[in-house]
Design a protein around this motif. Structure first.
Motif, short mmCIF file in Angstrom:
data_model
loop_
_atom_site.label_atom_id
_atom_site.label_comp_id
_atom_site.label_asym_id
_atom_site.label_seq_id
_atom_site.Cartn_x
_atom_site.Cartn_y
_atom_site.Cartn_z
N SER A 45 0.83 -1.21 0.00
CA SER A 45 0.00 0.00 0.00
C SER A 45 0.86 1.25 0.00
CB SER A 45 -0.94 0.01 1.21
OG SER A 45 -0.21 0.23 2.39
N PRO A 49 -6.02 5.86 1.40
CA PRO A 49 -7.05 5.21 0.59
C PRO A 49 -8.45 5.81 0.73
CG PRO A 49 -6.52 3.86 2.48
CD PRO A 49 -5.54 5.01 2.47
N ASN A 50 -8.69 6.64 1.74
CA ASN A 50 -10.04 7.17 1.96
C ASN A 50 -10.20 8.61 1.48
OD1 ASN A 50 -10.99 4.76 3.12
ND2 ASN A 50 -10.02 5.31 5.05
N HIS A 52 -10.85 11.80 -1.16
CA HIS A 52 -11.81 12.05 -2.22
C HIS A 52 -11.11 11.88 -3.57
CE1 HIS A 52 -14.98 13.37 0.41
NE2 HIS A 52 -14.10 14.12 1.06
N ASP A 54 -11.50 9.38 -7.55
CA ASP A 54 -12.13 8.27 -8.25
C ASP A 54 -11.56 6.97 -7.70
OD1 ASP A 54 -13.51 10.05 -9.89
OD2 ASP A 54 -11.86 10.12 -11.33
N HIS A 55 -12.42 6.13 -7.16
CA HIS A 55 -12.01 4.86 -6.57
C HIS A 55 -12.22 3.74 -7.58
CE1 HIS A 55 -11.77 6.17 -2.23
NE2 HIS A 55 -12.20 7.24 -2.87
N GLY A 57 -11.69 -0.41 -8.25
CA GLY A 57 -11.49 -1.62 -7.48
C GLY A 57 -11.66 -2.88 -8.28
N LYS A 68 -7.28 -1.88 -4.96
CA LYS A 68 -8.01 -0.62 -4.89
C LYS A 68 -7.04 0.50 -5.22
CE LYS A 68 -10.44 2.54 -1.84
NZ LYS A 68 -10.94 2.79 -0.47
N VAL A 70 -6.94 4.84 -5.94
CA VAL A 70 -7.64 6.12 -5.88
C VAL A 70 -6.90 7.07 -6.81
CG1 VAL A 70 -8.39 8.05 -4.46
CG2 VAL A 70 -8.41 5.73 -3.51
N SER A 78 -3.32 6.77 -4.36
CA SER A 78 -3.09 5.71 -3.39
C SER A 78 -3.42 4.36 -4.01
CB SER A 78 -3.92 5.93 -2.12
OG SER A 78 -5.29 5.70 -2.37
#
Length: 121
Positions: A45, A49-50, A52, A54-55, A57, A68, A70, A78
């Motif tokens: 990682s 990851p949290n 704002h 575009d996520h 997955g 995942k 971002v 991330s």
């Protein structure tokens, strides 16, 4: 506090320089990637990851794979990879270079460098 030794070593080095009255720069946290093996599962990682953005997955529970990413303003901010982490260094390099990811390239990121480069060519 950090759960990794690299930033702790940097802090200790700066502290030692200050105690010895050597000129030094204040500690500044640098983004780093983390690669671990937890209970036999590869984990990689970087970034927050949290945040704002575009996520993107992908998960395949049968193969034990989770990914995942971002993207913020078209750049990788991330990533979390579980299971297959073979593209981890490539993704971190894209992040470090702040490569602009096109709309066409977005969907290929989760499937790795070889697929990404084949589609981008």
């Amino acid at each position: 506090t950090f759960g990794l030794v690299a930033p702790i070593y940097r802090q200790a080095s700066i502290l030692a320089d200050q105690l010895m009255h050597k000129p030094t720069q204040p500690f500044a946290h640098q983004l780093s990637a983390t690669r671990l093996k937890v209970s036999g599962v590869e984990v990689f990682s970087f970034g927050e990851p949290n945040q704002h953005g575009d996520h993107l997955g992908f998960q395949d529970p049968t193969q034990g794979i989770y990914r995942k990413l971002v993207l913020v303003e078209g750049r990788i901010a991330s990533a979390i990879l579980l299971g297959n982490t073979q593209d981890a260094n490539w993704l971190f390099d894209l992040h470090q270079k702040q490569l602009q990811i096109s709309a066409q390239q977005r969907s290929t990121l989760l499937f790795g460098q070889a697929y990404f480069e084949r589609i981008a060519a």
